[in-house]
Design a protein around this motif. Structure first.
Motif, short mmCIF file in Angstrom:
data_model
loop_
_atom_site.label_atom_id
_atom_site.label_comp_id
_atom_site.label_asym_id
_atom_site.label_seq_id
_atom_site.Cartn_x
_atom_site.Cartn_y
_atom_site.Cartn_z
N ARG A 12 0.84 -1.19 0.00
CA ARG A 12 0.00 0.00 0.00
C ARG A 12 0.88 1.24 0.00
N ASP A 13 0.48 2.25 -0.76
CA ASP A 13 1.22 3.50 -0.86
C ASP A 13 0.82 4.41 0.30
N ALA A 14 1.75 4.64 1.24
CA ALA A 14 1.45 5.46 2.42
C ALA A 14 1.10 6.90 2.01
N GLY A 15 1.68 7.36 0.91
CA GLY A 15 1.36 8.71 0.43
C GLY A 15 -0.11 8.84 0.04
N ARG A 16 -0.64 7.79 -0.56
CA ARG A 16 -2.07 7.80 -0.92
C ARG A 16 -2.94 7.78 0.34
N ASP A 17 -2.52 6.99 1.31
CA ASP A 17 -3.28 6.93 2.57
C ASP A 17 -3.40 8.32 3.17
N LEU A 18 -2.28 9.03 3.26
CA LEU A 18 -2.29 10.38 3.85
C LEU A 18 -3.11 11.34 3.00
N ALA A 19 -2.99 11.24 1.69
CA ALA A 19 -3.75 12.13 0.79
C ALA A 19 -5.26 11.91 0.98
N ILE A 20 -5.66 10.66 1.14
CA ILE A 20 -7.09 10.35 1.33
C ILE A 20 -7.58 10.93 2.65
N LEU A 21 -6.83 10.73 3.73
CA LEU A 21 -7.27 11.20 5.04
C LEU A 21 -7.26 12.73 5.11
N ASP A 22 -6.25 13.36 4.52
CA ASP A 22 -6.21 14.82 4.50
C ASP A 22 -7.38 15.39 3.68
N ALA A 23 -7.64 14.78 2.53
CA ALA A 23 -8.76 15.22 1.70
C ALA A 23 -10.08 15.06 2.43
N THR A 24 -10.21 13.99 3.20
CA THR A 24 -11.44 13.76 3.96
C THR A 24 -11.67 14.88 4.96
N LEU A 25 -10.64 15.25 5.70
CA LEU A 25 -10.79 16.32 6.70
C LEU A 25 -11.11 17.66 6.05
N ARG A 26 -10.44 17.96 4.95
CA ARG A 26 -10.70 19.24 4.27
C ARG A 26 -12.14 19.30 3.76
N LEU A 27 -12.57 18.23 3.10
CA LEU A 27 -13.93 18.21 2.57
C LEU A 27 -14.98 18.20 3.67
N LEU A 28 -14.70 17.47 4.72
CA LEU A 28 -15.63 17.43 5.85
C LEU A 28 -15.87 18.83 6.39
N THR A 29 -14.80 19.61 6.54
CA THR A 29 -14.91 20.98 7.03
C THR A 29 -15.64 21.87 6.02
N GLU A 30 -15.38 21.66 4.73
CA GLU A 30 -15.95 22.51 3.68
C GLU A 30 -17.43 22.23 3.41
N VAL A 31 -17.79 20.94 3.31
CA VAL A 31 -19.15 20.61 2.86
C VAL A 31 -20.00 19.94 3.92
N GLY A 32 -19.41 19.51 5.03
CA GLY A 32 -20.17 18.82 6.06
C GLY A 32 -20.24 17.32 5.79
N TYR A 33 -20.68 16.60 6.80
CA TYR A 33 -20.71 15.14 6.70
C TYR A 33 -21.72 14.65 5.68
N ASP A 34 -22.92 15.23 5.67
CA ASP A 34 -23.96 14.75 4.76
C ASP A 34 -23.55 14.84 3.30
N GLN A 35 -22.86 15.93 2.94
CA GLN A 35 -22.47 16.13 1.54
C GLN A 35 -21.15 15.46 1.18
N LEU A 36 -20.43 14.97 2.17
CA LEU A 36 -19.17 14.28 1.91
C LEU A 36 -19.44 12.96 1.21
N SER A 37 -18.65 12.66 0.19
CA SER A 37 -18.81 11.37 -0.51
C SER A 37 -17.45 10.73 -0.72
N MET A 38 -17.45 9.43 -0.85
CA MET A 38 -16.22 8.70 -1.13
C MET A 38 -15.65 9.16 -2.47
#
Length: 196
Positions: A12-38
Motif C-alpha cells: 500500500r502506498d502510504a502517500g495515498r493513505d495520507l492524501a485520502i485522510l487529508d482530503a477527507t478532513l478538508r472536505l468534511l470541514t468545507e461541505v459537512g458530513y452529509d455532503q461528503l462522498s467517497m
C-alpha cells in the motif's frame, strides 16, 4: 509500508493513505458530513474511487480514520502523585488538543454523529479508547498515593473536562489559559472526582 504476510499484490502506498485522510478532513470541514462522498474524497486526493473503497468500508469508517489520525497525540505522563498536579497536566494537554481542532470540523462531526449511527459508533469507540488513555495513569497514580476517588471518577473526568473545554473554546470564544485550567481543576474536577 509493506504488504502483510499472506497477502499478494503491491504494498500500500502510504502517500495515498495520507492524501485520502487529508482530503477527507478538508472536505468534511468545507461541505459537512452529509455532503461528503467517497467519490469526492477520491477526486480531492487525486486517487481512483476504488483506492478509497479498498481501504474504507464506508464513509463513517473513512471519517473516523481521518479524525483518529489527526488526533494522534497521547496524554503526557507525570511522576507527581497528587491528584491536582496530575489533573493540571491532563487538562492542559486536553485543552491544547481540542483548541487545535478546527471549529468547522467539530461542527461537521457533531452534525454527522446525530444523523449517522455508524459514525456515532466509530467516534464513541475512539472516545472510549482515548478516555482510557487520558484517565488511567493520573487517577491510578493518585489512588496509589492514597487519594480517595468517587465511584466512576474516570467517567466523570472524561465527561466533564472535554465538555467544559469545548464550551469555553467554541461557545464563549475564549482561550483555555492557565487561570481557566486551574479553575476547571480546582473548582470543578477535584470536588467531583473526590465525591465532595
Amino acid at each position: 509500508m509493506s504488504t502483510p504476510p499472506g497477502t499478494t499484490g503491491r504494498p500500500r502506498d502510504a502517500g495515498r493513505d495520507l492524501a485520502i485522510l487529508d482530503a477527507t478532513l478538508r472536505l468534511l470541514t468545507e461541505v459537512g458530513y452529509d455532503q461528503l462522498s467517497m467519490e469526492g474524497v477520491a477526486a480531492r486526493a487525486g486517487v481512483a474511487k476504488t483506492t478509497v473503497y479498498r481501504r474504507y468500508r464506508d464513509k463513517a469508517a473513512l471519517v473516523a480514520a481521518a479524525v483518529d489520525r489527526r488526533a494522534g497525540g497521547t496524554p503526557p505522563e507525570t511522576d507527581a502523585g497528587d491528584l491536582r498536579t496530575q489533573l493540571l497536566v491532563q487538562v492542559r494537554w486536553l485543552a491544547r488538543q481540542i483548541a487545535e481542532q478546527e471549529i468547522g470540523l467539530l461542527g461537521a462531526l457533531f452534525a454527522g454523529m446525530r444523523g449517522d449511527p455508524a459514525l456515532a459508533a466509530e467516534m464513541r469507540r475512539i472516545r472510549r479508547r482515548d478516555e482510557a488513555a487520558m484517565t488511567d495513569q493520573p487517577l491510578r497514580r493518585a489512588a496509589e498515593h492514597g487519594e480517595r476517588l468517587a465511584p466512576a471518577a474516570a467517567e466523570l473526568f472524561a465527561e466533564v473536562a472535554p465538555a467544559v473545554i469545548v464550551h469555553r473554546i467554541v461557545f464563549t470564544d475564549l482561550s483555555c489559559d492557565e487561570p481557566f485550567v486551574e479553575h476547571l481543576v480546582d473548582d470543578i474536577l477535584l470536588p467531583l472526582l473526590r465525591g465532595r
